[in-house]
Write a protein that holds these residues in place. Structure first.
Motif: not given
Length: 625
Positions: A188-208, A219-226
């Motif tokens: 819960e405190d470390h959700p996987c960014p890739m799972k959000y990306i593959l589910a079409g929920k991008y871009p996504v920002t989270m704390i790890h 760190v603050e992660i800003a994840a985007s799909a390629v």
């Protein structure tokens, strides 16, 4: 001559047939590819070469078959005639088709195509280099991750953050690099960014929390799909921003903000408490004073009426005691400080407080072996110990354990004597911790507490230059730590009352008081004490009356806080012409006043409102210098 069939015949004919079939099938496949690609230069060249191979291989295979047929049918002479030319014919056929292939391949076009491909290669390499330069020029670390969670690429800031070479990172799982873990992050405190990306929920920002070369950081992660040409996700790019220091600064700012709010709240409450105490004390002077005067003159009153008057006085006294507690919170009471050992104060307080403990509560003591010298007011610090122990007792209605400790501790370069009271009771909810020292705040049932115990304790401790720390969790008990500064030097002496012969009855007493009720009660009390009251509604009027009747005035009672002229200013005016007449300060709003400070200013005594007839007589009977 007919030869018998044997195994060699079958093998020779079978192998030749297989060569014809295989090369023919290869030619067919190349022809189909040539049609599908639109006849590009490379495929045309391959087609003609395959055709030449087919003709050569088929010619050789047909030669073998003809040989066996001629020999089998008895035409050896025919085979003897043809065999010298079969090899040459096959070779000539292969060379002819190869020449044809070259002629139809357009050499000039081939060179152009090869040049174009070389240029494209250089362009692609330049683009790749440029891409890497862009990545490396980014301020923040970045990582490209494939959909199977493997690292495809990273930039220079990323390598610096994790202290690794590119070869140590590329191809490894992202969670192995970022979290130094063999398992994928999916809490819960470390959700996987890739799972959000593959589910079409991008871009996504989270704390790890990442583990870099300098230890774990936030760190603050800003994840985007390629995505590919069809919109399908092929990879993910993560841009990392180290916010460890930013969060620390935010925490410090929040701490400072909460401290400022607490300070502002405390100051507001103290101002409110001081104002309320002043007004209440003035009213209590009227209530208590009138009741006391009635009792003094109660010769014809019934016993029931006297009893009711005494109840009024008792209630007034209880109210006065409550106001004194409020004044302690405001740090408005004066303390008689002297050198003390904190351990002695704790022992005395425990001796009284624990007498009322039920047997279900166990008390453990661990006092410091070394003395803890402080300068303080014994009775008020005694009250601190009693309040904390009483609070611990009330927190354990079903029994438990109280532990009382003392120790010397250094905080911010300063030595403190520390009293620690811990209990195993109900504990305090986190959201209530900031309110427990507020006056009249209590979690106890109605009638079981005034809500002044901890606020009084805080006021006493802060008036001694100390502070209180509390830690608690609901259901896990509470720990209160009281810090009083260590003081090895002897206490400063308090200016003693200046003494002279007692005042003679029948002389006048000047009363300077702006509150009419207090002024009237004080006048009656002065009269009952055998003196003649001379009243003034403010300081300026009092100066005038003193100038007119100074030779007849034996003493002066003055309120400290008055309009027009304060009690301090009145004292100075009187001392300009008279050095001997006693001036006694009275106040219902001591504020920052302390008895010893007032004595140093030149007042002969200080009476706090509300006061009794006995206290007034005591002040008038003092020997003044």
């Amino acid at each position: 001559m007919n030869l018998p069939l044997n195994i060699h015949w079958y093998l020779d004919v079978g192998a030749a047939t297989l060569v014809i079939v295989m090369t023919g099938y290869g030619l067919l496949r190349v022809f189909r590819l040539l049609s599908e690609t639109g006849g590009n230069l490379l495929m045309r060249y391959i087609f003609f070469q395959t055709a030449a191979l087919f003709v050569f291989a088929s010619g050789r295979a047909v030669g073998h078959i003809l040989k066996r047929v001629f020999l089998y049918t008895g035409h050896e002479e025919m085979w003897a005639l043809l065999s010298p030319y079969s090899g040459g014919i096959n070779t000539l056929t292969f060379v002819a088709f190869s020449i044809i292939a070259l002629l139809y391949s357009d050499i000039e076009r081939a060179e152009t195509e090869i040049g174009r491909l070389s240029e494209e290669k250089r362009t692609i390499k330049s683009l790749l280099d440029y891409k890497q330069t862009i990545l490396d020029s980014m301020v923040f670390p970045a990582m490209v991750i494939s959909t199977d969670y493997r690292v495809i690429d990273v930039n220079k800031p990323f390598l610096e953050l994790f202290g690794k070479d590119r070869e140590e990172i590329i191809g490894r799982f992202c969670y192995e690099i970022s979290h130094d873990s063999p398992e994928m992050c999916d809490s819960e405190d470390h959700p996987c960014p890739m799972k959000y990306i593959l589910a079409g929920k991008y871009p996504v920002t989270m704390i790890h929390h990442h583990r870099g070369s300098e230890g774990e950081g936030v760190v603050e992660i800003a994840a985007s799909a390629v995505t590919g040409g069809n919109g399908e996700v092929t990879a993910m790019i993560e841009v990392l921003r180290d916010i460890t220091e930013e969060l620390r600064r935010d925490e410090e700012r929040e701490l400072m903000r909460s401290r400022l709010q607490e300070l502002q709240k405390t100051e507001s409450l103290r101002t409110l408490v001081g104002g309320i105490a002043h007004e209440f004390n003035n009213m209590l002077v009227g209530i208590q004073g009138n009741a006391e005067i009635l009792l003094i003159k109660a010769g014809e009153l019934k016993e029931e009426e006297k009893r009711r008057l005494r109840k009024i006085m008792d209630s007034s006294q209880k109210m006065a005691d409550l106001i004194r507690k409020m004044m302690v919170y405001e740090q408005a009471t004066s303390f008689e400080k002297s050198p003390l050992d904190m351990n002695d104060v704790i022992r005395d307080g425990m001796g009284l407080a624990t007498k009322g403990f039920p047997p279900e509560i166990e008390v453990l003591t661990a006092l410091s072996d070394e003395p803890l010298p402080i300068v303080g007011d014994r009775s008020s610090l005694f009250q601190v110990v009693i309040n904390l122990l009483t609070n611990a007792r009330d927190a354990m209605p079903n029994g438990g354990m109280v532990r009382v400790q003392s120790e010397r501790k250094r905080v911010d370069g300063k030595d403190y004597a520390v009293l620690i009271v811990s209990d195993t009771g109900e504990g305090i909810e986190k959201e209530l911790l900031s309110r427990i020292f507020d006056p009249f705040f209590t979690t106890k049932d109605v009638g079981k507490g005034t809500g002044m115990g901890l606020s009084v304790t805080k006021g006493i401790v802060e008036a001694h230059g100390g502070f209180i720390d509390v830690s608690s969790l609901k259901g896990e008990g509470a720990t209160f730590s009281v810090y009083i500064p260590i003081h090895s030097a002897p206490a400063e002496g308090v200016t003693e009352e200046r003494k002279s012969p007692s005042l003679k009855r029948g002389r006048k007493v000047l009363i300077a008081e702006d509150d009419r009720t207090v002024r009237e009660i004080l006048s009656e009390m002065v009269s009952e004490a055998g003196f003649i009251p001379v009243v003034a509604g403010d300081g300026r009027e009092a100066v005038k009356r003193f100038e007119e009747e100074g030779d007849e005035i034996a003493a002066v009672f003055t309120d400290i806080i008055m309009p027009e002229m304060t009690g301090y200013e009145l004292l100075k005016e009187i001392r300009k012409t008279d050095e001997d007449t006693p001036v006694i300060a009275i106040s219902g709003h001591a504020g920052s006043l302390r008895r010893e400070d007032l004595l140093k200013e030149g007042f002969q005594d200080f009476i706090e409102k509300p006061f009794t007839m006995e206290r007034l007589k005591e002040a008038l009977d003092l020997d003044f210098t």
